[in-house]
Design an enzyme around this catalytic site. Structure first.
Site: not given
Length: 142
Positions: A46, A79, A48, A76
Site C-alpha cells: 500500500h 497501514c 503508506e 486501512c
C-alpha cells in the site's frame, strides 16, 4: 497533499488503485509511495507502507517521531498499525474510506488510548480532489 496526489497518479498509470502517500519531517520529504499491490504481487504494498519503507532506508531508522504522513485515502487497519509502529506523529488524509478506514471512519486505532502510540489525525484535506481520483479510476473499470 499535492505530492501525495502526484504519487496517486503514478499508481493510476500502472492500473493500481490510485492512492499516494508522502512522509515529511521538518519540511523535508523523507519517503513517498503509491499503491503497488498488483505490480509487486504484494498485498502489503500500500502507498503508506511503501512510503514508510523508503523513509526507513533514507533515514536509517524505523521510527519517525515528529513526522507527518500525507495520504490521499484514509489508511486501512494494516497501514494504521504500521503508522503506530513507526511512531508517526501526525496523519493527514484526503478521502475517507467508509468501508475499511482505520483513522476515524470505521475504526480509529490511531488515536486509541489502547494503542502503544497515538497519532494525531487530520481528515478531509483536499477531500474532493482525492475522492475524484478514486471515483474516476473505478468508473473506468465498470
Amino acid at each position: 497533499m499535492d505530492s501525495a496526489l502526484a504519487q496517486a497518479a503514478r499508481a493510476d498509470r500502472l492500473g493500481e488503485i490510485p492512492v499516494g502517500a508522502v512522509l515529511v519531517i521538518d519540511g523535508q520529504l523523507c519517503g513517498q509511495g503509491f499503491n503497488q499491490v498488483i505490480s509487486r504481487n504484494d498485498p502489503t504494498a500500500h502507498a503508506e507502507i511503501v512510503a514508510l519503507r523508503q523513509a526507513g532506508e533514507t533515514l536509517g531508522n524505523y521510527r519517525f517521531p515528529d513526522s507527518i504522513l500525507y495520504v490521499t485515502l484514509e489508511p486501512c487497519l494494516m497501514c494504521a498499525g504500521a503508522l503506530i509502529q513507526a511512531r508517526v506523529d501526525r496523519l493527514v488524509f484526503g478521502a475517507r474510506d467508509t468501508r475499511k478506514g482505520a483513522a476515524g471512519s470505521v475504526l480509529n486505532i490511531l488515536e486509541s488510548p489502547m494503542a502503544s502510540h497515538q497519532c494525531r489525525v487530520t481528515a478531509g484535506i483536499r477531500e474532493q480532489a482525492c475522492s475524484s481520483v478514486l471515483k474516476r479510476f473505478f468508473e473506468k473499470r465498470r
